[in-house]
Write an enzyme that holds these catalytic residues in place. Sequence first.
Site, PDB file in Angstrom:
ATOM      1  N   SER A   7       0.849  -1.202   0.000  1.00 22.75           N
ATOM      2  CA  SER A   7       0.000   0.000   0.000  1.00 22.75           C
ATOM      3  C   SER A   7       0.877   1.241   0.000  1.00 22.75           C
ATOM      4  CB  SER A   7      -0.890   0.012   1.240  1.00 22.75           C
ATOM      5  OG  SER A   7      -1.362   1.318   1.451  1.00 22.75           O
ATOM      6  N   HIS A  32      -0.716  -1.304  -4.571  1.00 26.82           N
ATOM      7  CA  HIS A  32      -2.044  -0.952  -4.049  1.00 26.82           C
ATOM      8  C   HIS A  32      -2.086   0.563  -3.849  1.00 26.82           C
ATOM      9  CE1 HIS A  32      -5.792  -1.859  -1.881  1.00 26.82           C
ATOM     10  NE2 HIS A  32      -5.428  -0.893  -1.038  1.00 26.82           N
ATOM     11  N   ASP A  34      -4.081   3.734  -2.801  1.00 25.97           N
ATOM     12  CA  ASP A  34      -5.217   4.142  -1.963  1.00 25.97           C
ATOM     13  C   ASP A  34      -5.646   5.576  -2.247  1.00 25.97           C
ATOM     14  OD1 ASP A  34      -5.759   1.887  -0.177  1.00 25.97           O
ATOM     15  OD2 ASP A  34      -3.732   2.217   0.572  1.00 25.97           O
ATOM     16  N   MET A  36      -8.212   8.589  -1.479  1.00 24.65           N
ATOM     17  CA  MET A  36      -9.146   9.042  -0.434  1.00 24.65           C
ATOM     18  C   MET A  36      -9.581  10.467  -0.712  1.00 24.65           C
ATOM     19  SD  MET A  36      -7.111   7.728   2.872  1.00 24.65           S
ATOM     20  CE  MET A  36      -6.676   6.011   3.079  1.00 24.65           C
ATOM     21  N   HIS A  64      -7.554   1.439  -5.203  1.00 26.15           N
ATOM     22  CA  HIS A  64      -8.596   1.261  -4.185  1.00 26.15           C
ATOM     23  C   HIS A  64      -9.242   2.626  -3.969  1.00 26.15           C
ATOM     24  CE1 HIS A  64      -9.454   0.333   0.367  1.00 26.15           C
ATOM     25  NE2 HIS A  64     -10.555   0.451  -0.343  1.00 26.15           N
ATOM     26  N   MET A  66     -11.439   4.970  -2.291  1.00 22.83           N
ATOM     27  CA  MET A  66     -12.227   5.258  -1.080  1.00 22.83           C
ATOM     28  C   MET A  66     -12.830   6.639  -1.281  1.00 22.83           C
ATOM     29  SD  MET A  66      -9.533   3.694   1.629  1.00 22.83           S
ATOM     30  CE  MET A  66      -8.173   3.846   0.472  1.00 22.83           C
ATOM     31  N   MET A 135     -12.145  -5.183   3.845  1.00 25.55           N
ATOM     32  CA  MET A 135     -11.403  -4.246   4.689  1.00 25.55           C
ATOM     33  C   MET A 135     -11.303  -4.833   6.093  1.00 25.55           C
ATOM     34  SD  MET A 135     -10.427  -1.727   2.856  1.00 25.55           S
ATOM     35  CE  MET A 135      -9.626  -0.903   4.242  1.00 25.55           C
ATOM     36  N   ASP A 173      -7.262  -6.009   3.372  1.00 31.94           N
ATOM     37  CA  ASP A 173      -6.554  -4.736   3.483  1.00 31.94           C
ATOM     38  C   ASP A 173      -6.705  -4.117   4.870  1.00 31.94           C
ATOM     39  OD1 ASP A 173      -5.465  -2.248   3.011  1.00 31.94           O
ATOM     40  OD2 ASP A 173      -6.980  -1.609   1.569  1.00 31.94           O
TER      41      ASP A 173
HETATM   42  C1  DX5 Z   1      -6.669   1.935   4.670  1.00 33.23           C
HETATM   43  C2  DX5 Z   1      -6.055   1.630   3.321  1.00 33.23           C
HETATM   44  C3  DX5 Z   1      -5.030   0.579   3.417  1.00 33.23           C
HETATM   45  C4  DX5 Z   1      -3.863   0.919   4.303  1.00 33.23           C
HETATM   46  C5  DX5 Z   1      -3.129  -0.309   4.684  1.00 33.23           C
HETATM   47  O1  DX5 Z   1      -7.688   2.814   4.526  1.00 33.23           O
HETATM   48  O2  DX5 Z   1      -7.034   1.213   2.404  1.00 33.23           O
HETATM   49  O3  DX5 Z   1      -4.616   0.129   2.133  1.00 33.23           O
HETATM   50  O4  DX5 Z   1      -3.009   1.820   3.706  1.00 33.23           O
HETATM   51  O5  DX5 Z   1      -2.089   0.041   5.514  1.00 33.23           O
HETATM   52  P1  DX5 Z   1      -1.651  -0.835   6.765  1.00 33.23           P
HETATM   53  O6  DX5 Z   1      -1.138  -2.125   6.210  1.00 33.23           O
HETATM   54  O7  DX5 Z   1      -0.613  -0.005   7.420  1.00 33.23           O
HETATM   55  O8  DX5 Z   1      -2.876  -1.042   7.613  1.00 33.23           O
HETATM   56 ZN    ZN Z   2      -6.396   0.096   0.541  1.00 34.86          ZN
END
Ligand code: DX5
Ligand code: ZN
Length: 220
Positions: A7, A32, A34, A36, A64, A66, A135, A173
């Site tokens: 990630s 991965h 992320d 947001m 991913h 979000m 999740m 995740d």
């Molecule tokens: C959380 C993200 C994850 C996160 C995982 O909202 O979607 O992908 O970055 O990080 P760790 O492994 O540190 O929980």
């Molecule tokens: Zn993620």
Amino acid sequence: MIKLAPSMLAVNFLKLGEEIERMADAGADYLHYDVMDGNFVPNISFGQGILKYAAKCGLPVDAHLMIANPEKYVEEFVDAGAKIVTVHAEATNHLHRVLQQIRNAGALAGVALNPGTSPECLKYVLGDFDLALVMSVNPGFGGQKMIPATINKVGEIRRMLDAAGCDALIEVDGGLNTKTCIPFMEQGMTVMVAGSALFGASDAKAFIDEVRAVDAKLHA
Ligand code: DX5
Ligand code: ZN
């Protein structure tokens, strides 16, 4: 064999290129990414602009999203280089439609479920997604503690997919390290996301090799 998806949230953003290369050299399978929006989740990360550069690293990017109303951005993320686009079932009123939209845009389609969301919502879109993302923390931040109640959800999804003859991936995740990942592997996880534990490990390759060895033993 289990696939590893580092990630990017866990990296020093100013060293993005080097860090991605380090993960590719260590044997990672995906990147991965992320995304947001400060709306669906409280935090803000990065968008399609940076993805364009991250996607050049050679590892397939698993985006991913979000974000609320992900249907607005699907094509932009695919154009930027995402090979898998995963949307949250809770973030759209039209899950079935957005999954078709992702495939039509040329990417694999993923559905993510928050810890409090039932896997039942996958029942009527079986066959319309390529990846289910469970999740194991509430989305929004890296470095959180894994929520054990999410372990059984992986098994439920595994059984649902097997019964329907679906070969979709099951990605997990949040809060995973070389120990907390084990019960998820036992339940049928096929893609492990790792952020803080993997980037913080003194030897990323040893981390990945250890996870693969445990998985190989479990499925021997
Ligand atoms: C959380 C993200 C994850 C996160 C995982 O909202 O979607 O992908 O970055 O990080 P760790 O492994 O540190 O929980
Ligand atoms: Zn993620």
